[in-house]
Write a protein that holds these residues in place. Structure first.
Motif, PDB file in Angstrom:
ATOM      1  N   HIS A 549     -12.885  10.395  -0.598  1.00 36.21           N
ATOM      2  CA  HIS A 549     -11.773  10.685   0.088  1.00 36.21           C
ATOM      3  C   HIS A 549     -10.805  10.629  -0.656  1.00 36.21           C
ATOM      4  O   HIS A 549     -10.293   9.766  -1.554  1.00 36.21           O
ATOM      5  CB  HIS A 549     -11.436   9.117   1.273  1.00 36.21           C
ATOM      6  N   GLU A 550      -9.589  11.426  -0.232  1.00 34.20           N
ATOM      7  CA  GLU A 550      -8.347  11.524  -1.044  1.00 34.20           C
ATOM      8  C   GLU A 550      -7.651   9.973  -0.944  1.00 34.20           C
ATOM      9  O   GLU A 550      -7.762   9.320  -0.114  1.00 34.20           O
ATOM     10  CB  GLU A 550      -7.385  12.603  -0.366  1.00 34.20           C
ATOM     11  N   VAL A 551      -6.858   9.870  -1.763  1.00 38.38           N
ATOM     12  CA  VAL A 551      -5.960   8.902  -2.047  1.00 38.38           C
ATOM     13  C   VAL A 551      -4.912   8.920  -1.247  1.00 38.38           C
ATOM     14  O   VAL A 551      -4.065   9.999  -1.442  1.00 38.38           O
ATOM     15  CB  VAL A 551      -5.724   8.331  -3.473  1.00 38.38           C
ATOM     16  N   PRO A 552      -4.200   7.881  -0.452  1.00 44.51           N
ATOM     17  CA  PRO A 552      -3.020   8.251   0.288  1.00 44.51           C
ATOM     18  C   PRO A 552      -1.924   8.270  -0.796  1.00 44.51           C
ATOM     19  O   PRO A 552      -1.836   7.150  -1.558  1.00 44.51           O
ATOM     20  CB  PRO A 552      -3.019   7.079   1.065  1.00 44.51           C
ATOM     21  N   GLU A 553      -0.894   9.102  -0.766  1.00 44.25           N
ATOM     22  CA  GLU A 553       0.175   9.193  -1.495  1.00 44.25           C
ATOM     23  C   GLU A 553       1.547   8.645  -0.792  1.00 44.25           C
ATOM     24  O   GLU A 553       2.322   8.544  -1.549  1.00 44.25           O
ATOM     25  CB  GLU A 553       0.265  10.479  -2.258  1.00 44.25           C
ATOM     26  N   GLU A 554       1.550   9.138   0.323  1.00 42.53           N
ATOM     27  CA  GLU A 554       2.788   8.950   1.178  1.00 42.53           C
ATOM     28  C   GLU A 554       2.946   7.396   1.307  1.00 42.53           C
ATOM     29  O   GLU A 554       2.192   6.619   1.496  1.00 42.53           O
ATOM     30  CB  GLU A 554       2.438   9.375   2.799  1.00 42.53           C
ATOM     31  N   GLU A 555       4.323   7.158   0.993  1.00 43.88           N
ATOM     32  CA  GLU A 555       4.791   5.638   0.989  1.00 43.88           C
ATOM     33  C   GLU A 555       4.485   4.922   2.167  1.00 43.88           C
ATOM     34  O   GLU A 555       4.112   3.491   2.031  1.00 43.88           O
ATOM     35  CB  GLU A 555       5.947   5.416   0.399  1.00 43.88           C
ATOM     36  N   SER A 556       4.478   5.386   3.210  1.00 46.65           N
ATOM     37  CA  SER A 556       4.045   4.702   4.697  1.00 46.65           C
ATOM     38  C   SER A 556       2.880   4.310   4.733  1.00 46.65           C
ATOM     39  O   SER A 556       2.273   3.670   5.733  1.00 46.65           O
ATOM     40  CB  SER A 556       4.786   5.493   5.607  1.00 46.65           C
ATOM     41  N   LYS A 557       1.738   4.981   4.211  1.00 47.05           N
ATOM     42  CA  LYS A 557       0.260   4.861   4.254  1.00 47.05           C
ATOM     43  C   LYS A 557      -0.259   3.636   3.453  1.00 47.05           C
ATOM     44  O   LYS A 557       0.081   3.497   2.348  1.00 47.05           O
ATOM     45  CB  LYS A 557      -0.481   6.185   3.935  1.00 47.05           C
ATOM     46  N   ARG A 558      -1.080   3.132   4.132  1.00 45.71           N
ATOM     47  CA  ARG A 558      -1.873   2.110   3.495  1.00 45.71           C
ATOM     48  C   ARG A 558      -2.747   2.478   2.129  1.00 45.71           C
ATOM     49  O   ARG A 558      -3.270   3.702   2.296  1.00 45.71           O
ATOM     50  CB  ARG A 558      -3.092   1.344   4.483  1.00 45.71           C
ATOM     51  N   GLY A 559      -2.504   1.858   1.348  1.00 38.97           N
ATOM     52  CA  GLY A 559      -3.202   2.106  -0.249  1.00 38.97           C
ATOM     53  C   GLY A 559      -2.346   2.787  -1.012  1.00 38.97           C
ATOM     54  O   GLY A 559      -2.618   2.997  -2.204  1.00 38.97           O
ATOM     55  N   SER A 560      -1.098   3.131  -0.528  1.00 37.94           N
ATOM     56  CA  SER A 560      -0.160   4.082  -1.543  1.00 37.94           C
ATOM     57  C   SER A 560       0.443   2.788  -2.453  1.00 37.94           C
ATOM     58  O   SER A 560       0.927   3.312  -3.509  1.00 37.94           O
ATOM     59  CB  SER A 560       0.990   4.634  -0.664  1.00 37.94           C
ATOM     60  N   ARG A 561       0.419   1.806  -2.075  1.00 39.10           N
ATOM     61  CA  ARG A 561       1.076   0.567  -2.910  1.00 39.10           C
ATOM     62  C   ARG A 561       0.051  -0.663  -2.771  1.00 39.10           C
ATOM     63  O   ARG A 561      -0.660  -0.816  -2.126  1.00 39.10           O
ATOM     64  CB  ARG A 561       2.589  -0.024  -2.555  1.00 39.10           C
ATOM     65  N   TRP A 562       0.122  -1.330  -4.164  1.00 36.61           N
ATOM     66  CA  TRP A 562      -0.612  -2.447  -4.379  1.00 36.61           C
ATOM     67  C   TRP A 562       0.003  -3.706  -3.459  1.00 36.61           C
ATOM     68  O   TRP A 562       1.235  -3.881  -3.374  1.00 36.61           O
ATOM     69  CB  TRP A 562      -0.777  -2.858  -5.691  1.00 36.61           C
ATOM     70  N   PRO A 563      -0.942  -4.540  -2.901  1.00 35.59           N
ATOM     71  CA  PRO A 563      -0.269  -5.628  -2.287  1.00 35.59           C
ATOM     72  C   PRO A 563       0.613  -6.503  -2.754  1.00 35.59           C
ATOM     73  O   PRO A 563       0.330  -6.567  -4.397  1.00 35.59           O
ATOM     74  CB  PRO A 563      -1.538  -6.378  -1.518  1.00 35.59           C
ATOM     75  N   ILE A 656      -5.914  -5.077   7.879  1.00 32.06           N
ATOM     76  CA  ILE A 656      -4.749  -6.111   7.686  1.00 32.06           C
ATOM     77  C   ILE A 656      -5.254  -7.417   6.986  1.00 32.06           C
ATOM     78  O   ILE A 656      -4.722  -8.000   6.227  1.00 32.06           O
ATOM     79  CB  ILE A 656      -4.141  -6.313   9.168  1.00 32.06           C
ATOM     80  N   ILE A 657      -6.375  -7.736   7.505  1.00 33.14           N
ATOM     81  CA  ILE A 657      -7.043  -9.075   6.990  1.00 33.14           C
ATOM     82  C   ILE A 657      -7.298  -9.110   5.467  1.00 33.14           C
ATOM     83  O   ILE A 657      -6.953 -10.093   4.780  1.00 33.14           O
ATOM     84  CB  ILE A 657      -8.327  -9.217   7.773  1.00 33.14           C
ATOM     85  N   TYR A 658      -7.894  -7.886   4.967  1.00 34.49           N
ATOM     86  CA  TYR A 658      -7.965  -7.630   3.447  1.00 34.49           C
ATOM     87  C   TYR A 658      -6.598  -7.743   3.031  1.00 34.49           C
ATOM     88  O   TYR A 658      -6.435  -8.478   1.683  1.00 34.49           O
ATOM     89  CB  TYR A 658      -8.868  -6.687   3.297  1.00 34.49           C
ATOM     90  N   GLU A 659      -5.586  -7.128   3.634  1.00 33.06           N
ATOM     91  CA  GLU A 659      -4.249  -6.831   2.692  1.00 33.06           C
ATOM     92  C   GLU A 659      -3.728  -8.422   2.650  1.00 33.06           C
ATOM     93  O   GLU A 659      -3.124  -8.713   1.546  1.00 33.06           O
ATOM     94  CB  GLU A 659      -3.492  -5.999   3.720  1.00 33.06           C
ATOM     95  N   ARG A 660      -4.174  -9.191   3.607  1.00 35.69           N
ATOM     96  CA  ARG A 660      -3.663 -10.760   3.264  1.00 35.69           C
ATOM     97  C   ARG A 660      -4.139 -11.410   2.064  1.00 35.69           C
ATOM     98  O   ARG A 660      -3.817 -12.457   1.833  1.00 35.69           O
ATOM     99  CB  ARG A 660      -3.577 -11.277   4.540  1.00 35.69           C
ATOM    100  N   GLY A 661      -5.277 -10.823   1.527  1.00 40.21           N
ATOM    101  CA  GLY A 661      -6.192 -11.700   0.669  1.00 40.21           C
ATOM    102  C   GLY A 661      -7.104 -12.409   1.264  1.00 40.21           C
ATOM    103  O   GLY A 661      -7.828 -13.398   0.675  1.00 40.21           O
ATOM    104  N   LEU A 662      -7.736 -12.039   2.656  1.00 41.55           N
ATOM    105  CA  LEU A 662      -8.672 -12.603   3.147  1.00 41.55           C
ATOM    106  C   LEU A 662     -10.052 -11.773   3.243  1.00 41.55           C
ATOM    107  O   LEU A 662      -9.699 -10.418   2.913  1.00 41.55           O
ATOM    108  CB  LEU A 662      -8.337 -13.359   4.805  1.00 41.55           C
ATOM    109  N   ILE A 663     -11.074 -12.303   3.594  1.00 37.98           N
ATOM    110  CA  ILE A 663     -12.338 -11.395   3.666  1.00 37.98           C
ATOM    111  C   ILE A 663     -12.629 -11.227   5.044  1.00 37.98           C
ATOM    112  O   ILE A 663     -12.352 -12.102   5.998  1.00 37.98           O
ATOM    113  CB  ILE A 663     -13.474 -11.980   2.908  1.00 37.98           C
ATOM    114  N   GLY A 664     -13.705 -10.108   5.372  1.00 37.26           N
ATOM    115  CA  GLY A 664     -13.982 -10.163   6.849  1.00 37.26           C
ATOM    116  C   GLY A 664     -14.989  -8.796   6.921  1.00 37.26           C
ATOM    117  O   GLY A 664     -15.293  -8.378   5.917  1.00 37.26           O
ATOM    118  N   ILE A 665     -15.649  -8.789   7.979  1.00 34.51           N
ATOM    119  CA  ILE A 665     -16.680  -7.790   8.370  1.00 34.51           C
ATOM    120  C   ILE A 665     -16.401  -7.249   9.751  1.00 34.51           C
ATOM    121  O   ILE A 665     -16.088  -7.809  10.725  1.00 34.51           O
ATOM    122  CB  ILE A 665     -18.142  -8.387   8.083  1.00 34.51           C
TER     123      ILE A 665
END
Length: 770
Positions: A549-563, A656-665
């Motif tokens: 999958h392409e990497v998101p480059e638009e700043e409003s997209k998830r993955g464009s910046r490190w948490p 969102i849960i992973y972005e907070r530094g938590l884990i899930g499934i």
């Protein structure tokens, strides 16, 4: 012979004397009869009036207590009959009551003497009326007794005409007494009737008032009896049995479906280690291992567990020399080693950071995926670096490795890299680790490594510690060359290759790109980019594809910046939520903040204090219906970890849960979860059962909860009252203890505790028997 001088005169005198005696005796008998009549009639009336007086006083006393007597719960002899009270033990309260009673009688007697009659009694208050009647009766009775006694004593000297007059007077007195008694009885009956009618009217009035604002005992009692009958009936509807399966106490329904496994056309891609759920989830209960004990508490459990809780020794025999696990008396002990870190996981963890300081354990790198984790010692020791690792391994010949991890208190699931995507969203892990994980990354166009690329965050690291990195055997050299070509084609940068001299191993660390520039500059589109319609977050039963999958480059997209660094990332709403609407209808950042505030209040005010949970004994927690991960975030200061489960039919908030530094499934609760029995200390279900009810059998969900919970583990349910009642009924049928229950405005909260009880009857699960 001439008669004596006084012969005739003496005879007449004797005859007259006998007549007089006869009359006296007759009158005496009459008086005795009158006395007996009076003693049998009047005292009865006196006793009745005395009883009514006592009842009246007691009624007044009860009213005073209800009006706020501060001593209403103290013992008082005033409630007892006078003949049942020892005068030596009379307290001040009894003395006061006795004095009041005596004063009332004296006052009534004075009124009777001055007013000469009983007609005035009708103008007296109800309490004084009873007492005055009682006093008049005692006075009249005393006068009659004195009169009878006086007449009896003087009977031998009275003349016959006086006795006749007394008899007449007695008859009149008797008639008067009968009239008085009759009149009083009528008055009493009228008063009693009026009192009953008044009481009934007052009671009806009170009920009408209570029905307006308060519940009544009648309603509450009827509802409770109805609820108990319903609960008893519902409990009898659940016939729990023990699962009769080949796996025994280790039964995982979706991984032990031998009916499907036997029919698989191929096992080349580990299809037999993947999930194959039965058509219907089982409703039977999994047995306990013989000799099962309450688990060892964390952190001691990281180093040792009870042997009888996971009675498997194969790993100790095969991997004991690598310090995976050893048998030590009644314990299984874990020296902290692994295939690549025989001298301890902590040294190995520090070796990785020294090789690449930018990894920054516990700051930049918070959420880690450990592939082929073994007994998860790597993840277990990462806790000391403030890192949360999701460890997974298949249920294979390495007997119970994930079960060891969970018993130790380390996050882990049973999973395999086979033909389907891992149950995680795309681009969520900060770092992925593989230490001799036995995965052929380089085959079939790198399909399995491309799956890691999907779940790895742009700019994230892949740490590969395996023999091809540091050994020069022909096979290892060939694999290293293949991996080098593949990772270059994937635009991964090889940052460093370093060797750990203490353990005699090496590690290669790669970095995923943060832009699409490399993808565009490739000479060949291999591996190919995925189509734009391919959703990288779609992960439930989705087949693997050999694409990127392409990497998101638009700043409003998830993955464009490190948490943000940990722990700041826990409390901040992700930057990419700004343009979205939240789950609860507010702008997403407001929704996020309100959810976190809500769960902090719930946890601090109810869960930590109000449920009787000993949190020092809690380690493994699951939120069965997580939204933003607020429940897990609210527990951050406790020595627990939380598996956040986002059901497949809920809004996809797992990123969102992973972005907070938590884990899930991701998971479908109509199926069994991929974990061993007795894995969790607490299961938390917030409005989960009501959502599942339309498409799942709640009894199957409850059986799965029983399977996942350890004995003495807790299930916390927040839902509508109907669901709360149903879950409570099922829990009671399972012999669980209700620890806490509360309802308000059709919403309820329930906490139940699993017991050690297991049914004696068994149910054979044919799909799970080899």
């Amino acid at each position: 012979m001439a008669p004596g001088k006084y012969s005739r005169g003496e005879g007449k005198k004797s005859s007259g004397y006998c007549s007089t005696v006869s009359i006296v005796v007759f009158v005496a008998f009459c008086l005795v009869g009158i006395w007996m009549f009076m003693s049998s009639a009047v005292p009865v009336q006196d006793r009745q009036l005395q009883s009514e007086s006592d009842e009246t006083r007691n009624e007044v006393k009860r009213q005073v207590v209800n009006d706020g007597n501060s001593k209403q719960f103290e013992d008082s002899s005033g409630d007892l009959q006078e003949d049942a009270t020892d005068n030596s033990g009379v307290d001040s309260q009894t003395v006061v009551e006795t004095q009041e009673e005596t004063s009332s009688k004296e006052e009534a007697e004075a009124k009777n003497e001055s007013q000469n009659g009983f007609d005035e009694k009708k103008t007296v208050s109800e309490d004084d009326n009873v007492n005055s009647v009682n006093g008049d009766s005692n006075s009249e009775t005393g006068e009659k007794e004195e009169e009878v006694s006086r007449e009896t004593n003087e009977g031998g000297q009275a003349e016959s005409d006086g006795r006749v007059e007394n008899e007449s007077n007695d008859d009149q007195t008797k008639q008067k007494d009968e009239m008085v008694s009759s009149t009083e009885e009528k008055d009493e009956k009228n008063q009693e009737t009026d009192s009953q009618q008044s009481d009934a009217a007052e009671l009806l009035k009170e009920r009408n008032v209570e029905n307006g604002a308060w519940s009544t005992q009648v309603v509450e009692s009827e509802q409770e009896k109805s609820q108990q009958d319903s609960t008893s009936q519902n409990q009898n509807d659940y016939d729990w049995k023990l699962c009769k399966v080949t796996a025994g106490p280790d039964y995982i329904p979706c991984l032990d479906n031998w009916r499907v496994i036997r029919k698989l056309p191929s096992t080349k891609h580990y299809e037999h280690r993947e999930r194959h759920c039965p058509d219907e989830s089982p409703t039977c209960l999994v047995a306990l291992p013989e000799g099962y004990k309450r688990p060892v508490k964390w952190p001691a459990s990281r180093d040792k567990i009870w042997y009888h809780n996971v009675p498997h020794t194969k790993l100790a025999e095969v991997k004991g020399h690598q310090n995976w696990v050893k048998v030590t008396g009644e314990y299984l002990t874990f020296p902290g080693g692994g295939t690549q870190f025989k001298n301890g996981a902590l040294h190995y963890i520090d070796f990785i950071q020294k090789s690449l300081p930018k990894i920054a354990w516990g700051k930049r790198s918070r959420v880690v995926l450990d592939v082929g984790c073994g007994v998860a010692s790597f993840g277990g020791y990462l806790f000391e670096r403030d890192v949360l690792a999701m460890s997974f391994a298949p249920k294979d010949e390495h007997e119970a490795q994930v079960q060891f991890a969970l018993e130790r208190g380390i996050p882990a699931i049973s999973a395999v890299m086979g033909t389907k995507r891992l149950p995680f969203p795309g681009a969520v892990f900060d770092l992925i680790h593989c230490a001799r994980c036995r995965v052929p990354w380089h085959v079939e166009g790198g399909k399995l490594l491309l799956e890691l690329n999907r779940v790895l965050r742009p700019g994230g690291y892949f740490v590969w510690s395996a023999t091809p990195v540091y050994q020069k055997l022909p096979e290892d050299v060939g694999i290293w060359k293949a991996m080098s070509r593949l990772t270059k084609a994937m635009c991964w940068d090889l940052i460093v290759v370093n060797k750990d001299r203490l353990n005699g191993v090496g590690a290669a660390i790669y970095r995923k790109p943060i832009s699409n520039e490399c993808y565009s500059n490739r000479s060949r589109n291999e591996p190919p980019l995925c189509s734009e319609s391919d959703d990288p977050n779609a992960a439930w039963n989705v087949p693997l594809e050999a694409c990127m999958h392409e990497v998101p480059e638009e700043e409003s997209k998830r993955g464009s910046r490190w948490p943000a660094q940990w722990p700041s990332r826990l409390e901040k709403a992700p930057y990419w939520l700004n343009s979205q609407v939240g789950v609860y209808g507010k702008p997403a950042p407001e929704d996020f903040a309100a959810d976190y505030k809500h769960w902090k209040n719930v946890v601090s005010q109810t869960y930590l204090e109000g449920m009787g949970i000993s949190w020092s004994s809690v380690r493994n927690v699951m939120d069965m219906k997580a939204v933003y991960g607020g429940f897990a975030a609210a527990l951050k200061d406790l020595k627990v970890w939380v598996m956040n489960v986002v059901p497949i039919d809920s809004p996809d908030t797992l990123p969102i849960i992973y972005e907070r530094g938590l884990i899930g499934i991701y998971h479908d609760w109509c199926e069994s979860f991929s974990t061993y029995p007795r894995s969790y200390d607490i299961l938390h279900a917030d409005h989960l059962f009501s959502v599942l009810k339309d498409r799942c059998n709640l009894r199957q969900v409850m059986a799965e909860a029983d399977r996942m919970l350890r004995p003495e583990g807790k299930l916390i349910v927040r839902d509508n009252v109907e669901i709360i009642n149903e879950v409570e009924s099922m829990a009671k049928s399972l012999k669980w203890d209700v620890r806490f229950i509360f309802s308000n405005d059709k919403e309820g909260l329930l906490c139940v505790q699993k017991s050690f009880w297991r049914p004696t009857q068994t149910k054979a699960i044919s799909s799970a028997i080899v």
